[in-house]
Design an enzyme around this catalytic site. Structure first.
Site, mmCIF file in Angstrom:
data_model
loop_
_atom_site.group_PDB
_atom_site.id
_atom_site.type_symbol
_atom_site.label_atom_id
_atom_site.label_comp_id
_atom_site.label_asym_id
_atom_site.label_seq_id
_atom_site.Cartn_x
_atom_site.Cartn_y
_atom_site.Cartn_z
ATOM 1 N N TYR A 159 -1.880 1.395 -1.454
ATOM 2 C CA TYR A 159 -1.811 2.521 -0.516
ATOM 3 C C TYR A 159 -3.153 3.238 -0.463
ATOM 4 O O TYR A 159 -3.657 3.563 0.627
ATOM 5 C CB TYR A 159 -0.712 3.478 -0.972
ATOM 6 C CG TYR A 159 -0.453 4.639 -0.033
ATOM 7 C CD1 TYR A 159 0.211 4.448 1.176
ATOM 8 C CD2 TYR A 159 -0.845 5.934 -0.371
ATOM 9 C CE1 TYR A 159 0.475 5.511 2.024
ATOM 10 C CE2 TYR A 159 -0.585 6.997 0.475
ATOM 11 C CZ TYR A 159 0.077 6.782 1.676
ATOM 12 O OH TYR A 159 0.328 7.842 2.512
ATOM 13 N N LYS A 163 -5.429 3.524 2.847
ATOM 14 C CA LYS A 163 -5.769 4.795 3.475
ATOM 15 C C LYS A 163 -7.281 5.032 3.500
ATOM 16 O O LYS A 163 -7.790 5.685 4.418
ATOM 17 C CB LYS A 163 -5.056 5.948 2.760
ATOM 18 C CG LYS A 163 -3.551 5.972 2.998
ATOM 19 C CD LYS A 163 -3.200 6.010 4.487
ATOM 20 C CE LYS A 163 -1.714 6.247 4.717
ATOM 21 N NZ LYS A 163 -1.350 6.216 6.159
#
Length: 244
Positions: A159, A163
């Protein structure tokens, strides 16, 4: 802040519930017709669309997998047929995996990268031609607080990688569209109160609300932000990555 979206069409990915739903309703509150996107939550999407219509604007529900090019084309075709070309794109979809990286199976790793990075890329690429043609468009990507510092942590690793990639893509796209009347920015929360899991301590004694995030979104969509592109607002209460 002058955020008048009357006559505009907004597509918010992953807007059947949670933060995406809040973004969809915020756009509707400011006059936009809204395409409520979902992958499998059809009943929730229909409820959100009904709430959008209650605000006096039009709504459509559109189903699709943002990681699949053909599906993205089809969902944009549906929006264009029902509401018109997309003026505002909010890339909200993004899976996460709050586990130690060594315990994450490859399929989950791929899913997190695909939804966050490839979904943002595919939807932005599909939305841009119409925005460029009309000389106006707004793309807002959802990031994560800490990506400015290339956050490193053994939990939720794909993640954080994804991002950081979303932020890089945001700034590249802002530079590439600077002469087109299009702005591209990011809103990056830490933990939102709609989450399923929470760390031990919240900055400022509380988690971010959907309204906190929507305020940043609406700034980027406003006339006041016409000259703001490639920027990232971290809505995190002063969160510091080293405190993870």
């Amino acid at each position: 802040m002058d955020t008048d979206l009357s006559g505009r069409v907004a597509l918010v990915t992953g807007s059947a519930s949670g933060v995406g739903r809040g973004f969809a309703l915020a756009c509707a509150d400011h006059g936009a017709d809204v395409a409520v996107h979902y992958r499998s939550s059809d009943a929730e999407a229909a409820a959100t669309a009904a709430d959008v219509r209650d605000r006096g604007v039009d709504a459509a529900t559109v189903q699709g997998d943002v990681t699949d090019p053909g599906s993205v084309d089809a969902l944009f075709d549906s929006v264009e047929a029902e509401l018109g070309a997309v003026d505002v794109l909010v890339n909200n979809v993004g899976a996460f995996a709050p586990q130690h990286w060594a315990d994450i199976d490859f399929e989950t790793w791929q899913t997190v990268l695909h939804t966050n990075v490839n979904g943002t890329y595919l939807c932005s690429k599909r939305a841009l031609p119409a925005m460029r043609e009309q000389g106006w468009g707004r793309i807002v990507n959802v990031g994560y607080a800490g990506s400015e510092q290339a956050l490193v942590h053994p939990k939720n690793t794909p993640y954080f990688i994804a991002k950081t990639g979303v932020l890089m893509f945001t700034r590249m796209l802002a530079a590439d569209t600077q002469d087109d009347g299009v702005t591209v920015n990011a809103v990056s929360p830490y933990v939102v109160d709609t989450s399923d899991a929470f760390p031990d301590a919240a900055p400022r004694g509380r988690w971010a609300t959907v309204d906190d995030l929507a305020a940043a979104l609406l700034f980027f969509l406003s006339d006041d932000a016409e000259y703001v592109s490639g920027e990232n607002i971290e809505v995190d209460g002063g969160f510091l990555p080293e405190k993870l």
